[in-house]
Design a protein around this motif. Sequence first.
Motif: not given
Length: 421
Positions: A162-164, A279-283, A327-333, A339-343
């Motif tokens: 999905i990420r790809f 991008g941070g969230f996707g990473t 900071v927003a990018v780091g928070t998104a990571v 959330t990726g782990l919980s999902g």
Amino acid sequence: MSERTTSVPDTLIPPAPARAAHRDPNVLRWVAAYTVSMVGDMVFYLALSWAAVQNGTAAQAGIVTAVSAVPRALLMLGGGVVADRFGPRRVVIGSDAVRCGTVLAVAAVLFVTDPGLWLLALLAVVFGTVDAVFLPAVGALPARITTKDQLARVQGMRGLGIRFAAVVGAPLGGLGVAVGGSAAAFACAGLLIAVSVPLLVSVRVREPAPDETTARNDTTAWRDLRAGLSHVRRHRVLGPLMITIALGDLGFVGPLNVGLTLLADERGWGASGMGWVLGGFGTGAGVAALLLTVRGRVPYAGLVAAGAIIPGAAAIAALAYAPGLPVAVGTAVLVGLLTGLSGAMCGALLQTQTDTAYLGRVTAVAGIVSLGIAPLSMPLSAAAIGVWGTGPVFVVSAVVCALGGAVALCAPGLRRAELPK
């Protein structure tokens, strides 16, 4: 209709020693087929959005792109019954072939004429209708191609796919539009989906156990549907798990879709800044999927899911108050990782806790939550941000998301749930 009338017979896997999913060629063929199909979906929706904008107003384009969700939400429970009755492999192959043929036919029409919005709306309805059958079958198939102790690893591999698709699909669709317009982009989407069909045909499935093959001709579809819903309601893990998934998605979808766009505009980050945050969230989500792929099994799965949801919700709230883009990018990571782990844990528990005979229907229930209920939070989030601003809305969304973790902690069956060894 009997199974014997279908044109694509199942290819059965003979008894063999257990093999790790990421080293199993059969599983890898399925993951490749799934990933290519998801890339095709990304290209398709970009092409549909672009063609709709070119042929109508912004409001009309929004209706065209959203209309596919209606049949998907209304028919998905029935799609789960179909997947369980006739076998997920047959259903996935058949629905993918229909999706491919439909998209290529529309591409051919667009190459020779410009029929307007009606054809695009019809395509969206057909695509959403077929998706209502395709998605539950995709969820039910992994249990037929590997052993239960490998389903968590397959869930991680699916997450990587999905990420790809998210990274590759949009640029590929944009390239298709730039080279040959909407028709070329639709053709690209159709060809990508076409590649997945022979890969799916080559996937072998395990022969179902006697208790997984109900007398399909002795029951009605309505009884099958009621049995699937009853299976979820009475199960000590699946019942609270569905509530956890619903609350998590309701609290997550709004802020990370429309809310993030409005936040980037409010802070002056622009489209590029929003891209960095996404991008941070996707990473982060990709790292979580990779962790599950490599480890295969995470101990205390139910507790890990709950434990990741609550700090992940706090990170969602913190995102609205980030003092700057870095900071927003780091928070998104961090949001993506937690959330990726919980999902991934919730998905793995759904796969391993559900009786194989019910997987299509149980996947459909989860799909209704994610694809039918959760998107309703997007217009509500946008309207609320217009009245109260991004900060309070992100906080409320985070509270809703955290309630999902609280449900998991308060339900003994889910809190103590483990993945098979």
